[in-house]
Scaffold this active site. Structure first.
Site, PDB file in Angstrom:
ATOM      1  N   GLN A   6       0.808  -1.217   0.000  1.00 15.36           N
ATOM      2  CA  GLN A   6       0.000   0.000   0.000  1.00 15.36           C
ATOM      3  C   GLN A   6       0.840   1.265   0.000  1.00 15.36           C
ATOM      4  O   GLN A   6       0.364   2.351  -0.307  1.00 15.36           O
ATOM      5  CB  GLN A   6      -0.921   0.031   1.215  1.00 15.36           C
ATOM      6  CG  GLN A   6      -0.218   0.187   2.552  1.00 15.36           C
ATOM      7  CD  GLN A   6      -1.150   0.036   3.729  1.00 15.36           C
ATOM      8  OE1 GLN A   6      -1.575  -1.069   4.062  1.00 15.36           O
ATOM      9  NE2 GLN A   6      -1.470   1.152   4.373  1.00 15.36           N
ATOM     10  N   CYS A  17      -5.213   0.293   3.556  1.00 20.87           N
ATOM     11  CA  CYS A  17      -5.187  -1.112   3.985  1.00 20.87           C
ATOM     12  C   CYS A  17      -6.555  -1.771   3.877  1.00 20.87           C
ATOM     13  O   CYS A  17      -6.668  -2.966   3.584  1.00 20.87           O
ATOM     14  CB  CYS A  17      -4.668  -1.214   5.413  1.00 20.87           C
ATOM     15  SG  CYS A  17      -5.726  -0.427   6.654  1.00 20.87           S
ATOM     16  N   HIS A  42      -6.444  -1.613  11.467  1.00 23.08           N
ATOM     17  CA  HIS A  42      -5.759  -2.081  10.269  1.00 23.08           C
ATOM     18  C   HIS A  42      -6.572  -3.238   9.690  1.00 23.08           C
ATOM     19  O   HIS A  42      -7.417  -3.811  10.390  1.00 23.08           O
ATOM     20  CB  HIS A  42      -4.339  -2.544  10.625  1.00 23.08           C
ATOM     21  CG  HIS A  42      -3.481  -2.885   9.450  1.00 23.08           C
ATOM     22  ND1 HIS A  42      -3.230  -2.005   8.416  1.00 23.08           N
ATOM     23  CD2 HIS A  42      -2.804  -4.032   9.134  1.00 23.08           C
ATOM     24  CE1 HIS A  42      -2.439  -2.582   7.524  1.00 23.08           C
ATOM     25  NE2 HIS A  42      -2.171  -3.808   7.933  1.00 23.08           N
ATOM     26  N   ASN A  59      -0.897  -9.473   4.575  1.00 23.81           N
ATOM     27  CA  ASN A  59      -0.825  -8.040   4.846  1.00 23.81           C
ATOM     28  C   ASN A  59      -0.633  -7.281   3.531  1.00 23.81           C
ATOM     29  O   ASN A  59      -0.522  -7.884   2.468  1.00 23.81           O
ATOM     30  CB  ASN A  59       0.326  -7.753   5.813  1.00 23.81           C
ATOM     31  CG  ASN A  59       0.185  -6.420   6.534  1.00 23.81           C
ATOM     32  OD1 ASN A  59      -0.793  -5.706   6.357  1.00 23.81           O
ATOM     33  ND2 ASN A  59       1.158  -6.090   7.351  1.00 23.81           N
TER      34      ASN A  59
END
Length: 346
Positions: free
Chosen positions: A146, A152, A289, A313
């Site tokens: 990102q 996110c 997140h 992630n």
């Protein structure tokens, strides 16, 4: 020892109380140079003084944590990664961007779905597989980064839809995160300034489609909405918001596929995660997140397992386990991993 903040250090530097390089731990000089070369860092002289100071502090706490890990005092290893020259405050401002919806943004439909939409006839936990990893089944696209856009929230939404499209058609098509960043503001998201997976799913549902990454590539910044329905590569019929229950999340991941989820990030440990099962006592349930949960399993043996959720992630492949993390599972909803989870139906 009292930690020196960036502002205090800068003030002392300007006053001549500290003198730059003379304040450094010179036993770390070679390690500092190697780290700069590895991550292609470049600073002005004054920036380097500040960044080196922050870096040294982070290096020392990472090494202390890993020494404690070698003594069995924690369950995961940290590493000196590309974020090591940032303070906790700088990191949180740059990298997290998940904001829970409020009553003004998402009214009663969200509350109803959160507690009731998942069917009560879900499988018994003992009947579910001990290990699930949808990456190995071809459901998951590559790890993305990102960068400095707080987007996110968008990555696990595209990931969850990609997986369901693959399950239905056998085709794995990377979908456009930028499409969500630019176009889901009417649903309550704020581009590179934060958003929620729920609002992003709402956009795809209400918009009637989402473009592929190939036609609407990621730009690491927000811009005008340029969605073209002719380029739509995916759509959803609806999406399911799970109740905050790890057993239900386990069933969903095992029987449906990858699930978009929120998590609470404690920057000083999560951002330097390298391997092992992440368990952070300071974690809270309030998520900030977003990740894509692609499986679960355990380390150790079945009589005394160290259960984990496997999640992708959005900080690039050099972070963690090639861009993935193992998060403690069955530990009282650790870090809020089951607090805000959804999956789409295509």
């Amino acid at each position: 020892m009292l930690r020196m903040t960036r502002a205090v250090f800068l003030a002392l530097l300007c006053l001549g109380v500290v003198s730059g390089a003379s304040a450094f731990d010179h036993s770390l000089d070679v390690e500092w140079q190697e780290w700069n070369e590895k991550y292609d860092k470049s600073y002005t002289p004054n920036e380097e003084i500040l960044k080196r100071t922050v870096w040294e502090e982070n290096v020392k706490r990472i090494k202390l944590h890993n020494m404690e890990n070698s003594l069995g005092m924690n369950t995961f290893v940290m590493e000196i990664n590309e974020f090591a020259d940032m303070t906790d405050e700088e990191f949180m401002d740059m990298i997290t961007g998940f904001t829970l919806p409020n009553n003004d943004t998402v009214k009663s439909p969200w509350k109803r779905e959160l507690g009731s939409v998942f069917p009560k006839s879900w499988s018994w936990r003992d009947a579910l597989p001990k290990f699930v990893n949808w990456r190995k089944e071809g459901y998951v696209t590559r790890v993305k980064d990102q960068r400095k856009c707080n987007s996110c929230w968008a990555f696990p939404v595209t990931g969850a839809i990609e997986a369901q499209i693959f399950k239905k058609t056998g085709k794995l098509i990377p979908l456009s995160v930028q499409n969500l960043v630019d176009c889901s503001k009417p649903q309550g998201n704020r581009g590179c300034h934060g958003g929620t997976t729920y609002n992003a799913f709402q956009y795809v549902l209400q918009n009637g489609g989402l473009e592929a990454e190939a036609t609407y590539p990621y730009e690491e910044k927000e811009g005008l909405c340029r969605y073209n329905p002719k380029n739509s590569a995916a759509k959803i019929i609806r999406f399911v918001a799970l109740p905050p229950d790890e057993d239900v999340l386990m069933d969903a991941v095992a029987t449906k596929g990858p699930v978009a989820a929120g998590i609470n990030v404690v920057s000083s440990s999560f951002r330097f995660y390298k391997k092992g099962v992440y368990h952070e006592p300071r974690c809270k349930l309030l998520v900030n997140h977003a990740l894509l949960v692609v499986g679960y399993g355990f380390e150790g043996n079945e009589t005394d397992p160290n259960n984990y959720w496997l999640a992708r992630n959005s900080w690039g492949k050099r972070w963690g386990l090639g861009g993935y993390i193992k998060i403690a599972k069955d530990r009282n909803n650790h870090c809020g991993i089951a607090s805000f989870a959804q999956y789409p139906i295509v």
